[in-house]
Design a protein around this motif. Structure first.
Motif, PDB file in Angstrom:
ATOM      1  N   PRO A   3      40.581 -23.767  20.687  1.00  0.00           N
ATOM      2  CA  PRO A   3      40.518 -22.682  20.965  1.00  0.00           C
ATOM      3  C   PRO A   3      40.674 -22.653  22.293  1.00  0.00           C
ATOM      4  O   PRO A   3      40.959 -24.060  22.969  1.00  0.00           O
ATOM      5  N   LEU A   4      40.920 -21.863  22.993  1.00  0.00           N
ATOM      6  CA  LEU A   4      41.744 -22.023  24.070  1.00  0.00           C
ATOM      7  C   LEU A   4      40.948 -21.039  25.366  1.00  0.00           C
ATOM      8  O   LEU A   4      39.475 -20.237  25.124  1.00  0.00           O
ATOM      9  N   GLY A   5      40.422 -22.123  26.970  1.00  0.00           N
ATOM     10  CA  GLY A   5      40.083 -21.636  27.731  1.00  0.00           C
ATOM     11  C   GLY A   5      40.042 -20.418  28.632  1.00  0.00           C
ATOM     12  O   GLY A   5      40.347 -20.269  30.141  1.00  0.00           O
ATOM     13  N   TRP A   6      39.926 -19.083  27.816  1.00  0.00           N
ATOM     14  CA  TRP A   6      40.437 -17.890  28.564  1.00  0.00           C
ATOM     15  C   TRP A   6      39.816 -17.580  29.899  1.00  0.00           C
ATOM     16  O   TRP A   6      40.654 -16.826  30.507  1.00  0.00           O
ATOM     17  N   LEU A  42      45.561 -18.970  31.666  1.00  0.00           N
ATOM     18  CA  LEU A  42      45.737 -17.609  30.437  1.00  0.00           C
ATOM     19  C   LEU A  42      44.927 -16.729  31.111  1.00  0.00           C
ATOM     20  O   LEU A  42      44.641 -15.354  30.602  1.00  0.00           O
ATOM     21  N   ALA A  43      43.721 -16.970  32.349  1.00  0.00           N
ATOM     22  CA  ALA A  43      42.777 -15.486  32.284  1.00  0.00           C
ATOM     23  C   ALA A  43      43.900 -14.277  33.224  1.00  0.00           C
ATOM     24  O   ALA A  43      43.466 -13.065  32.476  1.00  0.00           O
ATOM     25  N   LYS A  44      44.904 -15.064  34.002  1.00  0.00           N
ATOM     26  CA  LYS A  44      45.429 -13.523  33.816  1.00  0.00           C
ATOM     27  C   LYS A  44      46.872 -13.629  33.194  1.00  0.00           C
ATOM     28  O   LYS A  44      47.018 -12.316  32.803  1.00  0.00           O
ATOM     29  N   THR A  49      40.420  -1.996  37.933  1.00  0.00           N
ATOM     30  CA  THR A  49      39.056  -2.164  35.950  1.00  0.00           C
ATOM     31  C   THR A  49      39.161  -3.956  35.415  1.00  0.00           C
ATOM     32  O   THR A  49      38.259  -4.357  34.714  1.00  0.00           O
ATOM     33  N   GLU A  50      40.424  -3.759  35.330  1.00  0.00           N
ATOM     34  CA  GLU A  50      40.322  -5.341  34.484  1.00  0.00           C
ATOM     35  C   GLU A  50      40.249  -6.466  34.634  1.00  0.00           C
ATOM     36  O   GLU A  50      39.354  -6.949  34.130  1.00  0.00           O
ATOM     37  N   PRO A  51      40.726  -6.792  35.706  1.00  0.00           N
ATOM     38  CA  PRO A  51      39.643  -7.942  36.321  1.00  0.00           C
ATOM     39  C   PRO A  51      38.821  -7.833  36.336  1.00  0.00           C
ATOM     40  O   PRO A  51      37.845  -8.455  36.049  1.00  0.00           O
ATOM     41  N   ASN A  52      37.863  -6.328  37.051  1.00  0.00           N
ATOM     42  CA  ASN A  52      36.986  -6.339  37.668  1.00  0.00           C
ATOM     43  C   ASN A  52      35.562  -6.941  35.947  1.00  0.00           C
ATOM     44  O   ASN A  52      34.833  -7.661  36.192  1.00  0.00           O
ATOM     45  N   LEU A  53      35.967  -6.499  35.154  1.00  0.00           N
ATOM     46  CA  LEU A  53      35.512  -5.904  33.984  1.00  0.00           C
ATOM     47  C   LEU A  53      36.034  -7.386  32.618  1.00  0.00           C
ATOM     48  O   LEU A  53      34.458  -7.960  32.244  1.00  0.00           O
ATOM     49  N   LEU A  54      37.078  -7.872  32.802  1.00  0.00           N
ATOM     50  CA  LEU A  54      37.362  -8.424  32.117  1.00  0.00           C
ATOM     51  C   LEU A  54      36.628 -10.562  32.391  1.00  0.00           C
ATOM     52  O   LEU A  54      36.608 -10.832  31.903  1.00  0.00           O
TER      53      LEU A  54
END
Lengths: 287, 456
Positions: free
Chosen positions: A143-146, A152-154, A227-232
């Motif tokens: 599994p990957l550390g998203w 990966l987070a990006k 929105t995406e970075p704030n919530l994810l």
């Protein structure tokens, strides 16, 4: 009031609702935030402090980091999305495809889904035990550390944004494709041009203004991503998905440095202006 | 193409446009997490009319709005219900909020400010300098009670010799632990005296459970919370200011706290909780986290969120840094403040006074949410001695016995911002293994720049 003045006023009367709303909710905030960017908002009063806010934000290491993050995400996300949108639009424009209406609606649906809802769904997909990681495990990968690996987070944000906006851009490109005169293709076929040649010699050049529009709006969108970075990811891990807008939001609405946040927003405006200008220049020279 | 289908196309296009604009509007409006707003009617006109009656010194009447979070909200809701029974004609409506972000915006803009607001202990002084004039002078009700309050919180309530806040709970720290898990893996919790012992216990549990049960959970990144790193920091008497106006994270206390938590990470006894609060509840519920060092108020959180684990939780003192060292710290605690714009200050003050500075009010705090309040006379109340079935002991009595050596609370003005900036130091150290001094110094520089801007 004579008939002539009435005639002249009529269109403005029709536009009045819009103009009033636009003035109150767009023009006024834009002007007020410009004033705020030179001041300090405290206890419902603004004390002007000159260029202090700009000086602070220019020296803010986090702002620079956020700028770099934003550009990295943009440079990965926009080309992928343009490519996918173009592919999709050509596919759903093709006469070989059955049920085109269904597909056209299908690709557009993600745009209609609220940004918050879909982002939450994505955070479930990518969570430690979510469907993505369990699928990877089922396929024999680890599994990957998203949420713990910056790149990966990006990528997770890139996936999410692409999922939402690819279809929207595909529909815009589809409109462009349908405006290309069929005579051009007929003439090319008669001259013996292959499908690939037709695509690169007719479709792409004819689609250029639309592509330019889509690219500029997409780049602007990514530069203002929030929105995406704030919530994810909330900007994590270690601020590697902190975007400029998210950073400015934190400054503005977490620390209540409205002045600094406004100064940052105006800097971003200048940056977006420069980027857009460069794009327009490049494409004009090619013509 | 006939006219009919053209018309249909236009309608379809219009429909799509409406949908798109609707969804775009929803995006821009839905970006923030808005706290729940149920049951928050604005002060009605009739209430405003009643204000004069309330202020004339007669019977209390009219209505007020209150904001509070978590189990405090549960307690104040019960308190409000009781108070309204005692004073017919009053209406106290509560708004439960996840945090104070929205409230800060309301204070900054001066709009829709609730009459009575809960703030973290650590934020109180910052509120007074950042939103001057927003709060009501409470000297007439808190001043006379000064001798009855826990001394450590008194400085947090004052500015310019006046009182601006009524202290709510204080938070002596306990190490909450799962009795059943410790027993299953043969670890004696009561034998844990130092953090070294704690790490050893954690290793045993990690090994024997095959890595499925971790001992210490926190957000490695610090983005959602930095509380867990700060418990040992406060225990050591740490202060984020070297002197007034001089930020310094690179203090011996912070370095020790950081290195302690890093040793836990290296010993593989920790779990990363990226969204610390909710992820912790999840980890507790699925038995993958077996201890939590937190303020005594966390006992209420356990009761409310993992009710089915009743009887499985015990309390031991915080481990010390060395044998014979300090076992005590404060983590959390809050106050109530009254808005200076309130239309019914009398009711707000009367209710808060009763709720936080009377035996009856404090008994409700304790019975409903295990809140250990700052009002010392109530410690003699039977509710503070009563055994809590969930823990098999009186958490209030436990807290009272573990608060004599709590270091002073280092929460001066602008602490809120200095604390917020501090979170940025966590990720580079815990996730990227950067040098501890370098990380703390870099963050200090950023915090100092921000502080100077705010103050200047």
């Amino acid at each position: 009031m004579n008939y002539r003045t009435k005639l002249k006023l009529t269109p403005y009367m029709f536009l009045a609702t819009f103009l009033v709303l636009f003035a109150v909710f767009m023009i006024y905030p834009i002007l007020y935030s410009f004033v705020l960017s030179f001041g300090n908002y405290k206890g419902q009063e603004v004390v002007l402090t000159g260029l202090r806010n700009y000086q602070y934000i220019l020296n803010d290491a986090m702002f620079r980091k956020a700028l770099v993050n934003t550009f990295v995400i943009m440079l990965i996300q926009v080309p992928i999305m343009i490519f996918l949108s173009l592919t999709l639009s050509v596919l759903i424009n093709s006469k070989l495809v059955k049920l085109r209406g269904v597909f056209r609606t299908g690709v557009f649906v993600p745009v209609l889904i609220d940004a918050v809802s879909y982002t939450i769904v994505f955070s479930l997909f990518f969570s430690e035990t979510g469907i993505i990681n369990s699928s990877l495990q089922a396929l024999g990968f680890s599994p990957l550390g998203w949420f713990t690996n910056g790149l990966l987070a990006k990528m997770m944000i890139v996936f999410a944004v692409n999922w939402k906006w690819t279809g929207y851009n595909a529909v815009i490109m589809l409109a462009g494709l349908q405006n290309i005169p069929t005579e051009l293709y007929e003439a090319a076929s008669i001259d013996g041009a292959s499908a690939l040649q037709r695509f690169f010699r007719i479709t792409l050049p004819q689609l250029k203004p639309i592509m330019l529009f889509v690219t500029i709006t997409s780049i602007n969108g990514s530069l203002q991503m929030f929105t995406e970075p704030n919530l994810l990811t909330r900007g994590g891990p270690t601020n590697q998905t902190l975007t400029v807008m998210l950073h400015l939001y934190n400054i503005g609405f977490k620390n209540f440095n409205f002045g600094v946040a406004c100064a940052g927003a105006y800097l971003l405006l200048v940056i977006i202006g420069i980027v857009t200008f460069i794009q327009l220049r490049i494409t004009r020279e090619e013509d | 193409m006939n006219r009919f289908s053209k018309c249909k196309k236009k309608i379809a296009l219009l429909l799509v446009m409406v949908l798109v604009s609707g969804s775009l509007a929803a995006c821009s409006g839905g970006d923030q997490q808005t706290p729940a707003e149920d049951s928050t009617p604005a002060v009605s006109s009739s209430a405003a009319g009643d204000t004069s009656a309330a202020q004339s010194g007669g019977e209390l009447s009219g209505s007020i709005t209150v904001t509070a979070w978590n189990t405090s909200a549960t307690a104040i809701e019960a308190g409000a219900k009781r108070f309204m029974e005692m004073h017919p004609g009053t209406d106290i409506s509560l708004s439960t909020i996840p945090d104070n972000n929205k409230l800060f915006t309301q204070l900054a803009t001066g709009a829709d400010i609730p009459d009575l607001m809960q703030f973290q202990n650590r934020d109180t002084q910052t509120m007074l300098v950042k939103y001057p004039g927003s709060f009501e002078d409470l000297t007439d009700i808190v001043g006379p009670e000064e001798g009855n309050l826990v001394p450590a919180v008194v400085p947090l309530l004052q500015q310019d010799g006046k009182y601006w806040a009524i202290p709510w709970d204080v938070a002596p720290c306990a190490m909450f632990y799962r009795i059943d898990i410790f027993e299953e893996y043969g670890v004696d919790a009561n034998a844990i005296d130092t953090w070294d012992d704690y790490i050893e216990a954690g290793k045993t549990i990690n090994e024997k459970s095959g890595g499925t049960v971790k001992t210490f959970g926190f957000d490695y990144n610090g983005a959602s919370s930095a509380d867990m790193v700060l418990v040992p920091f406060y225990q050591l008497g740490g202060d984020m200011f070297a002197s007034e106006g001089v930020v310094n994270y690179d203090s011996p206390e912070m370095v020790r706290a950081f290195e302690l938590v890093k040793r836990m990470v290296d010993a593989d006894i920790t779990v990363n909780l990226p969204n610390e609060w909710t992820d912790r509840i999840t980890a507790l519920a699925n038995n993958s986290l077996c201890t939590v060092p937190y303020g005594i108020w966390f006992s209420g959180t356990l009761k409310e969120n993992v009710a089915d684990q009743a009887g499985k939780w015990g309390l031991i003192p915080l481990p010390a840094f060395e044998a014979g060292g300090n076992h005590q710290a404060n983590s959390g605690g809050s106050v109530l403040m009254v808005s200076s714009r309130s239309e019914n200050k009398e009711l707000a003050k009367a209710f808060a006074t009763w709720f936080l500075m009377s035996d009856e009010g404090n008994a409700i705090n304790m019975e409903v949410s295990n809140l250990f309040n700052s009002y010392v006379p109530s410690y003699e109340d039977p509710s503070y001695k009563q055994v809590d079935d969930y823990f098999g002991l009186s958490t209030a009595e436990w807290a009272a016995n573990h608060s004599s050596e709590i270091p002073p609370l280092p929460f001066p003005a602008y602490f809120t911002d200095v604390f917020d900036m501090f979170r940025n130091a966590c990720g580079p150290y815990f996730l990227e293994n950067k040098d501890v001094h370098e990380t703390l110094q870099e963050t200090t520089a950023a915090a100092q720049a921000q502080y100077d801007l705010l103050v200047g």
